[in-house]
Design an enzyme around this catalytic site. Structure first.
Site, PDB file in Angstrom:
ATOM      1  N   ARG A 123       0.849  -1.205   0.000  1.00 48.61           N
ATOM      2  CA  ARG A 123       0.000   0.000   0.000  1.00 48.61           C
ATOM      3  C   ARG A 123       0.880   1.248   0.000  1.00 48.61           C
ATOM      4  O   ARG A 123       0.607   2.228  -0.704  1.00 48.61           O
ATOM      5  CB  ARG A 123      -0.935  -0.013   1.214  1.00 48.61           C
TER       6      ARG A 123
ATOM      7  N   LYS B  78     -12.833  14.448   5.310  1.00 49.09           N
ATOM      8  CA  LYS B  78     -13.921  14.004   4.432  1.00 49.09           C
ATOM      9  C   LYS B  78     -14.727  12.911   5.102  1.00 49.09           C
ATOM     10  O   LYS B  78     -14.178  12.062   5.806  1.00 49.09           O
ATOM     11  CB  LYS B  78     -13.341  13.477   3.117  1.00 49.09           C
TER      12      LYS B  78
ATOM     13  N   GLU C 179     -19.972  14.795   2.062  1.00 48.35           N
ATOM     14  CA  GLU C 179     -20.180  13.921   0.898  1.00 48.35           C
ATOM     15  C   GLU C 179     -21.445  13.070   1.029  1.00 48.35           C
ATOM     16  O   GLU C 179     -21.405  11.934   1.484  1.00 48.35           O
ATOM     17  CB  GLU C 179     -18.971  13.007   0.691  1.00 48.35           C
TER      18      GLU C 179
ATOM     19  N   LYS D 278     -19.108  17.558  -1.566  1.00 52.98           N
ATOM     20  CA  LYS D 278     -18.660  16.536  -2.522  1.00 52.98           C
ATOM     21  C   LYS D 278     -19.858  15.667  -2.888  1.00 52.98           C
ATOM     22  O   LYS D 278     -20.096  14.621  -2.290  1.00 52.98           O
ATOM     23  CB  LYS D 278     -17.533  15.691  -1.928  1.00 52.98           C
TER      24      LYS D 278
END
Length: 361
Positions: free
Chosen positions: A56, A146, A187, A229
């Site tokens: 990753r 977020k 979002e 978003k």
């Protein structure tokens, strides 16, 4: 009985507003690299790599060590928590590398979705200890956060319960973020899943956004220090009747004009499974509608990285080629955020659908 509240102090207001406006600077948008370990694990499996922290890290290092020109079109990057502590091969924190490139680091703070009790829908968890986590992320150098709340269109969904739950969760999250000095990216994601047409998608999007902004107002969130978003308004993935970028742009901007306050500095669209090229074309068409009062730009994950994954294929010798794919797609979306995308961007997976049913981020 009357109620009383006050705005954040002026210093915090200015800090939040400056960050939000910098993220949606003209010609720039957000690179979303916030896949959780399960989500990125599926992508790694696609290039025959194990889902280990080292793999990753290798992938993220490839993105963040791209040419300095990346910052011409990428203003900010959304990171997964693990990435905040990862370093390059040379021992440089990714966070420091991004800041040196004049790219603003932010972090996904929700803890993914769980079933909403006694329904077939979902809610997003992670409010517990969120203030403590946000304070720690701010000390590390994050400037925004977020949180995603997905909503699915079906015969009986999204329900009033699911919409109200998502709205209040997003509002509570946004309030907590601002209390710790982070700009919240809100979002509400009306998913592509389903056979609904664009008219139903537009109506559901309007109802969801109206509910979200009512909740943000109820929680006294400072709108000038937030970003939205949302999904673009498109037909469901299984809908036979498709829509042109111009039709999608008209429906999307109409839905936003009916629901989103002008005080919000910018709207950073999610790609939601659209192909790279479709996401760029739709954004370009949206920005050719001149009556929108906000900055309209991108916050793409799959629609910025599909060609990167295909070109990289897990091999170090392909890093330069993969980084070139990222740069050219970022440039294409930068132009689209200004309504100036003219020449098609030729990329290795540009026309490939990125749709995944019940996609895990």
């Amino acid at each position: 009985m009357p109620t009383f509240f006050s705005y954040p102090n002026l210093e915090l207001q200015e800090e939040l507003k400056r960050t939000a406006e910098a993220i949606v600077a003209p010609g720039k948008g957000i690179l979303a690299v916030d896949e959780n370990n399960e989500g990125i694990g599926k992508l790694l499996a696609g290039v025959d790599l194990e889902n280990t922290e080292e793999n990753r890290r290798r992938y993220r290092q490839m993105l963040f060590t791209s040419d300095e020109m990346l910052s011409n079109n990428i203003s900010a990057v959304i990171l997964f928590e693990e990435t905040l502590y990862q370093k390059t091969d040379d021992g440089i924190l990714f966070m420091d590398l991004l800041r040196k490139k004049n790219i603003i680091p932010g972090v996904k703070v929700d803890k993914d979705v769980v079933p909403l009790h006694l329904t077939e829908e979902y809610t997003t968890q992670g409010l517990d200890n969120l203030a403590e986590r946000c304070a720690a992320y701010k000390k590390l150098g994050c400037r925004f956060a977020k949180w995603r709340c997905p909503l699915k269109i079906g015969e009986r969904s999204p329900s009033v319960q699911a919409i109200e739950d998502a709205s209040h969760v997003l509002a509570r999250y946004a309030s907590i973020c601002q209390s710790e000095g982070l700009v919240p990216i809100v979002e509400p994601d009306v998913l592509l899943d389903g056979n609904h047409d664009i008219v139903r998608s537009q109506k559901v999007t309007e109802v969801v956004l109206a509910s979200v902004y009512k909740a943000l107002s109820d929680h006294h969130v400072f709108l000038e220090g937030t970003l939205l978003k949302p999904n673009m308004v498109t037909p469901g993935q299984q809908c036979v009747k498709r829509s042109t970028p111009e039709e999608i742009a008209s429906a999307t901007v109409t839905a936003l004009l009916r629901t989103v306050p002008v005080a919000v500095p910018g709207i950073t669209f999610l790609s939601g499974g659209l192909s790279e090229e479709d996401a760029t074309l739709n954004l370009n068409a949206i920005n050719q509608i001149s009556k929108a009062p906000w900055r309209l730009t991108f916050s793409y994950g799959r629609a910025l990285q599909a060609s990167v994954w295909k070109s990289w294929a897990g091999k170090d010798e392909n890093i330069g080629k993969a980084q070139k794919e990222l740069l050219q797609r970022a440039q294409a979306n930068g132009l689209a955020s200004l309504g100036k995308y003219v020449t098609a961007c030729i990329s290795s997976a540009g026309d490939m659908s990125n749709y995944r049913e019940n996609h895990i981020y």
